[in-house]
Design an enzyme around this catalytic site. Structure first.
Site, PDB file in Angstrom:
ATOM      1  N   GLY A   1      -1.355  -6.238  -0.168  1.00 10.98           N
ATOM      2  CA  GLY A   1      -0.637  -5.078   0.349  1.00 10.98           C
ATOM      3  C   GLY A   1      -0.126  -4.277  -0.842  1.00 10.98           C
TER       4      GLY A   1
ATOM      5  CG  ASP B   1      -4.403  -0.164  -0.356  1.00 13.68           C
ATOM      6  OD1 ASP B   1      -4.437  -0.184   0.889  1.00 13.68           O
ATOM      7  OD2 ASP B   1      -4.071  -1.153  -1.043  1.00 13.68           O
TER       8      ASP B   1
ATOM      9  CG  ASN C   1      -4.881   1.686   4.897  1.00 15.48           C
ATOM     10  OD1 ASN C   1      -4.152   1.072   4.116  1.00 15.48           O
ATOM     11  ND2 ASN C   1      -4.887   1.433   6.189  1.00 15.48           N
ATOM     12  CE  LYS C   2      -7.907  -4.301   3.671  1.00 11.71           C
ATOM     13  NZ  LYS C   2      -8.673  -4.803   2.488  1.00 11.71           N
TER      14      LYS C   2
HETATM   15  O1  MRU Z   1      -6.618  -5.772   0.981  1.00 10.77           O
HETATM   16  P1  MRU Z   1      -5.176  -5.671   1.378  1.00 10.77           P
HETATM   17  O2  MRU Z   1      -4.788  -6.627   2.449  1.00 10.77           O
HETATM   18  O3  MRU Z   1      -4.259  -5.724   0.170  1.00 10.77           O
HETATM   19  O4  MRU Z   1      -5.057  -4.206   1.990  1.00 10.77           O
HETATM   20  C1  MRU Z   1      -3.830  -3.780   2.495  1.00 10.77           C
HETATM   21  C2  MRU Z   1      -3.872  -2.459   3.151  1.00 10.77           C
HETATM   22  O5  MRU Z   1      -4.895  -1.826   3.268  1.00 10.77           O
HETATM   23  C3  MRU Z   1      -2.555  -1.908   3.608  1.00 10.77           C
HETATM   24  O6  MRU Z   1      -2.726  -1.050   4.689  1.00 10.77           O
HETATM   25  C4  MRU Z   1      -1.907  -1.117   2.468  1.00 10.77           C
HETATM   26  O7  MRU Z   1      -1.957  -1.801   1.269  1.00 10.77           O
HETATM   27  C5  MRU Z   1      -0.512  -0.782   2.778  1.00 10.77           C
HETATM   28  S1  MRU Z   1       0.543  -2.205   2.576  1.00 10.77           S
HETATM   29  C6  MRU Z   1       2.098  -1.701   2.714  1.00 10.77           C
END
Ligand code: MRU
Length: 366
Positions: free
Chosen positions: A53, A245, A255-256
């Protein structure tokens, strides 16, 4: 946030200087607090997503510099910090918060006369960065909750929110980004229901968002990623809120993986699509979303799925032996598809002008 009634942050410094964190790889089945004493251990925890995150990653990177400084002799301190910065920035490339945190902490060091002063400044800069991130998320919660309260007036009560991945407390140090408004609005008495998309291949929605909403007593339903189109088509979602991100100067947002598909479906069905993120997730040097580096993770994450079986956390294979798989971890949602950016300074349009207004707020603050 509280786990079993006890207040936790996701990552913190222990009295002996080691860094403790909630190991997200065991959730939702086990609540495990892990600790790191060396920079390389922390970097590995980031790479393997035991800490994950964007906001939590920024905080972890800041603490990583502190661990590096602990290991270094006075004579090699500068060189060790330089190498640690490079190592941390390479761990996960998409979340700009890592580079931002490293650069923010290092920018506080020039001018230190003695190694003791440098170490003390480093620690102070880390503490300040972490506290400010917590405060930014708290403020995102306040602004986002006002939005949810307005939506509640329109719907006549219940607000149904779709979210993706985990942009909650676990992805931050405290409060969350996309979920911070949920917690504040729930405290204000707004009736909420959260649609949690599972988020293959790592299942951060099904495993982490579901767990944290459950801990906070917020009603939710987990759906497969592929269900979200139907949810939107049937009018079962009032608003979508996701995290980020990296946000560019014009508002394009990484984002994800899977976020972009949700934005497309929201546009088709006229459902507002918000990105909630602090200014630490804005890359002021990047304009076009296509320039954001997209992390590619191991195909093994697509080939397998992990879960609980007879009390044990196991990983099992899904695909035939020899199958090819591709695993980009993020996608880019073009600014035009984003209704607004919920930030610690308020809600801004996802446009170059909106980002300029946001920059004016951010840079005017000490
Ligand atoms: O791969 P991850 O689990 O680190 O990805 C996280 C995300 O995409 C979240 O939506 C993003 O980091 C926001 S966390 C506050």
């Amino acid at each position: 946030m509280r786990v079993g009634g006890v207040a936790y942050r996701t990552i913190w410094r222990q009295p002996d200087g080691s860094i403790a964190f909630i190991d997200q790889s065991f959730l939702p089945h086990r609540f495990v607090v892990a600790e790191c004493r060396r920079l390389e251990e922390l970097a590995e925890a980031i790479r393997k997503m035991h800490i994950r995150g964007a906001i939590a990653l920024g905080a972890a990177a800041a603490y990583g510099l502190e661990l590096a400084a602990r290991e270094a002799s006075d004579a090699e301190l500068g060189e060790v910090l330089h190498r640690a910065a490079l190592l941390l920035k390479r761990t996960r490339p998409t979340a700009v918060n890592i580079a931002w945190a490293v650069d923010t902490v290092l920018s506080a060091l020039p001018g230190a006369v003695t190694p003791e002063e440098l170490r003390s400044r480093l620690r102070h800069a880390v503490d300040e960065l972490v506290e400010r991130e917590v405060e930014r998320c708290r403020r995102i919660g306040e602004y986002g909750a006002s939005l949810l309260e307005q939506i509640a007036q329109r719907t006549g009560g219940l607000v149904r929110i779709l979210t993706h991945c985990n942009a909650g407390w676990l992805g931050c140090v405290d409060y969350g980004t996309a979920l911070a408004p949920v917690y504040v609005a729930a405290n204000h008495g707004v009736a909420l229901h959260i649609w949690v998309s599972e988020t293959r291949p790592r299942n951060q929605g099904a495993a982490l968002t579901a767990w944290e909403l459950q801990q906070q007593g917020i009603p939710y339903t987990v759906v497969a990623d592929s269900t979200c189109g139907l949810l939107l088509q049937r009018g079962l979602v009032d608003v979508t809120i996701v995290g980020a991100d990296r946000i560019t100067r014009r508002g394009d947002t990484a984002n994800k993986i899977g976020t972009y598909l949700k934005a497309l479906a929201c546009r088709q069905h006229g459902v507002p699509f918000y990105v909630a993120a602090p200014t630490s997730s804005v890359d002021w040097n990047c304009t076009e979303g296509s320039a954001i580096p997209i992390e590619e993770r191991s195909p093994e994450e697509v080939h397998t799925v992990s879960g609980l079986s007879a009390g044990q956390i196991l990983s099992v294979r899904l695909t035939p032996e020899g199958a090819a798989a591709w695993n980009p971890a993020f996608d880019i949602t073009p600014a035009e598809m984003i209704t607004g950016l919920i930030t610690e300074y308020g809600i801004f349009p996802a446009t170059q002008q909106g980002l300029e207004q946001l920059a004016a707020c951010a840079h005017g603050e000490p």
